[in-house]
Design an enzyme around this catalytic site. Structure first.
Site, PDB file in Angstrom:
ATOM      1  N   ASP A 189       0.824  -1.207   0.000  1.00  0.00           N
ATOM      2  CA  ASP A 189       0.000   0.000   0.000  1.00  0.00           C
ATOM      3  C   ASP A 189       0.861   1.260   0.000  1.00  0.00           C
ATOM      4  O   ASP A 189       1.510   1.559   1.002  1.00  0.00           O
ATOM      5  CB  ASP A 189      -0.876  -0.045   1.273  1.00  0.00           C
ATOM      6  CG  ASP A 189      -1.724   1.187   1.440  1.00  0.00           C
ATOM      7  OD1 ASP A 189      -2.033   1.843   0.426  1.00  0.00           O
ATOM      8  OD2 ASP A 189      -2.096   1.492   2.592  1.00  0.00           O
ATOM      9  N   ASP A 248      -1.896   5.752  -5.195  1.00  0.00           N
ATOM     10  CA  ASP A 248      -2.158   4.861  -4.072  1.00  0.00           C
ATOM     11  C   ASP A 248      -2.513   3.457  -4.554  1.00  0.00           C
ATOM     12  O   ASP A 248      -3.632   3.209  -4.997  1.00  0.00           O
ATOM     13  CB  ASP A 248      -3.302   5.454  -3.232  1.00  0.00           C
ATOM     14  CG  ASP A 248      -3.604   4.619  -2.002  1.00  0.00           C
ATOM     15  OD1 ASP A 248      -2.895   3.622  -1.761  1.00  0.00           O
ATOM     16  OD2 ASP A 248      -4.551   4.968  -1.284  1.00  0.00           O
TER      17      ASP A 248
END
Ligand SMILES: *[C@@H]1O[C@H](CO)[C@@H](O)[C@H](O)[C@H]1NC(C)=O
Ligand SMILES: *[C@@H]1O[C@H](CO)[C@@H](O)[C@H](O)[C@H]1NC(C)=O
Ligand SMILES: *[C@@H]1O[C@H](CO)[C@@H](O)[C@H](O)[C@H]1NC(C)=O
Length: 370
Positions: free
Chosen positions: A74, A257
Site C-alpha cells: 500500500d 495509491d
C-alpha cells in the site's frame, strides 16, 4: 545519495542476515533481476496476487522461523502490521495471527500503534522482528501486532495485514518504515521501488525493490516531483475529456495509491464527469453509465507535468449486471474535509501506468504499462 548506515560498514548485521537466510529460505518464488550496467545490483522483483482488481497482495514472513502473512502492498500508508494472537476481533480470528512466543528473534516494545484507514481501523502494540520478503530480510523491523480490529471492513479482506510504502512522516512515531529499513541496512542498491499491476489476471503483478525492471513498460518514463512528502503526492495540471477541461481547472493535487481500488476525486468534479457520461446514481456510491457504445466513449485525460495520461472507458467503467449498463470506477470523497484532499489515482490508473516511487530523488515515474 547519502546512506544512513551501510551494511558494508556493519559486518555483524551482514552476518546475521546471511545466517538468517541460510536457515530460512525465501518464502515465495522471487527473482533478482540485473541491468546491464550493474551486475551486482541488489534488487528484488516480488510477485503479487491481484485480488479481483481490488487489491494487490504478497506473502511475507515475520520472525524466526518465519510466520507467513498475506499483506496488501500500500503506497497510501506507511506502517507494517499483521493480526496478533492477542486480538479477539473477528477480523483477526478470520486471518493468520502472529504469535511472538513462537519467534526467537521477537522483541517487545512499550509503543502502541493506532491506525485509521478510509476503510477499517486497527490498534495494537509495536514489536520488532525480522521481516523476510523473497530473498531480502529486514532485520529487527518495527511492525504492529494488532490487538483490536473493530468493525467489519477487514473481516473478509483477502489479506492479513498491510505493508505501507508511503513516506516516514506518516509512520507511527519512533518506528522506521519497512522500505527505509531495506535501504538503511543496505539490502537494495537503489532507493526506489516500483509497481506493475496486472489487469484482471490473478498472476503477473510485481512490486520491485531497489531498481526498475524496464521490461514492464513501453516508451519513456516521465518523472514528476513529489510535492508533499507524506503520501506520494504530486501536482496535476488538469483533467479533460474530448479536449475540454472537465475537472482540476488551473491545477490540483493528486496522490498515487496502490491500496485504493478506484479513482477518487472531489465530489463536484466527479459529478461533473458523471453527468457528461449520462450517468445515473442508483445508490450512495454506485453510479451506472450506459455503455453499449463503450468503444466510442471519450477517454478521461489526466495531464500531469504537461504529459497526458489517458484513461479509456474500458478502465473507468466495469460491467454491471444488466445489458448496456456499466458501473463507474470513478468515486468521490465523502467527508467535507476530503474536498481539499488530493485526487487519489488508485489501481484503476496504476494498472494502465507502470509506476516508480523514487525516494532518493523524491519523484514519481510513470510510463505506459505493457
Ligand atoms: C511460508 O511459505 C512458504 C512458501 O511460500 C512455505 O514454504 C512455508 O512452509 C510457509 N511457512 C509456514 C510456517 O507456513
Ligand atoms: C509486550 O509488552 C506488553 C506490555 O508492555 C505486554 O502486555 C505483552 O504481554 C508483551 N508481549 C510479549 C510477547 O512479551
Ligand atoms: C493533452 O490533452 C489536452 C487536453 O485533452 C490537449 O489539449 C493536448 O493537445 C494534449 N497534448 C498532447 C501532447 O497530446
Amino acid at each position: 545519495l547519502r546512506r544512513v548506515r551501510s551494511m558494508r560498514e556493519n559486518p555483524l548485521l551482514r552476518d546475521l542476515q546471511r545466517e538468517f537466510m541460510n536457515e530460512n529460505p525465501p518464502t515465495e518464488a522471487a527473482r533478482i533481476f540485473y541491468s546491464n550496467e550493474e551486475n551486482n545490483a541488489q534488487r528484488l522483483s516480488f510477485p503479487l496476487r491481484n485480488c479481483l482488481n481490488m487489491i494487490y497482495v504478497g506473502t511475507i514472513g515475520i520472525g524466526t522461523p518465519p510466520q507467513n502473512f498475506s499483506v496488501a502492498f500500500d503506497t497510501g500508508s506507511t506502517d507494517l502490521w499483521v493480526p496478533s494472537i492477542y486480538c479477539p476481533s473477528p477480523a483477526c480470528v478470520n486471518h493468520r495471527r502472529f504469535n511472538p512466543r513462537l519467534s526467537s528473534s521477537f522483541l517487545n516494545s512499550s509503543r502502541t500503534m493506532k491506525l485509521v484507514y478510509s476503510t477499517g481501523r486497527m490498534s495494537g502494540i509495536v514489536g520488532y522482528d525480522n521481516v523476510q520478503i523473497g530473498n531480502l530480510v529486514a532485520m529487527s523491523q518495527a511492525f504492529g501486532l494488532s490487538t483490536l480490529e473493530p468493525g467489519t471492513e477487514f473481516n473478509r479482506a483477502p489479506f492479513d495485514g498491510i505493508l505501507g510504502l508511503a513516506y516516514p512522516s506518516l509512520a507511527t512515531e519512533g518506528t522506521t518504515p519497512f522500505f527505509d529499513t531495506l535501504w538503511q541496512q543496505d539490502l537494495i542498491s537503489e532507493n526506489v521501488f516500483a509497481f506493475y499491476l496486472s489487469r484482471g489476471m490473478k498472476e503477473g503483478s510485481t512490486v520491485m525493490f531497489g531498481g526498475v525492471d524496464h521490461s514492464y513498460y513501453t516508451g519513456e518514463l516521465h518523472w514528476i516531483p513529489v510535492t508533499r512528502r507524506q503520501f506520494w503526492q504530486i501536482s496535476m495540471d488538469s483533467v479533460s475529456m474530448n479536449g475540454k477541461v472537465v475537472a482540476c481547472h488551473g491545477g490540483c493535487q493528486a496522490m498515487l495509491d496502490t491500496g485504493t481500488s478506484l479513482l477518487f476525486g472531489p465530489q463536484r468534479d466527479i459529478r461533473n464527469i458523471h453527468s457528461i457520461l449520462q450517468a445515473q446514481q442508483i445508490s450512495a456510491h454506485r453510479v451506472t453509465i450506459p455503455c453499449d457504445n463503450k468503444n466510442i466513449m471519450p477517454d478521461l485525460v489526466f495531464t500531469i507535468n504537461r504529459v497526458n495520461y489517458s484513461v479509456p472507458a474500458s478502465a473507468y467503467l466495469r460491467p454491471g449486471n444488466r445489458w448496456n449498463s456499466c458501473i463507474s470506477n470513478l468515486d468521490w470523497m465523502e467527508l467535507a474535509w476530503y474536498q481539499k484532499e488530493p485526487w487519489n489515482l488508485g489501481d484503476v490508473f496504476l494498472r494502465l501506468y507502470f509506476s516508480v516511487f523514487d525516494r532518493g530523488n523524491n519523484r514519481v515515474g510513470l510510463a505506459t504499462a505493457v
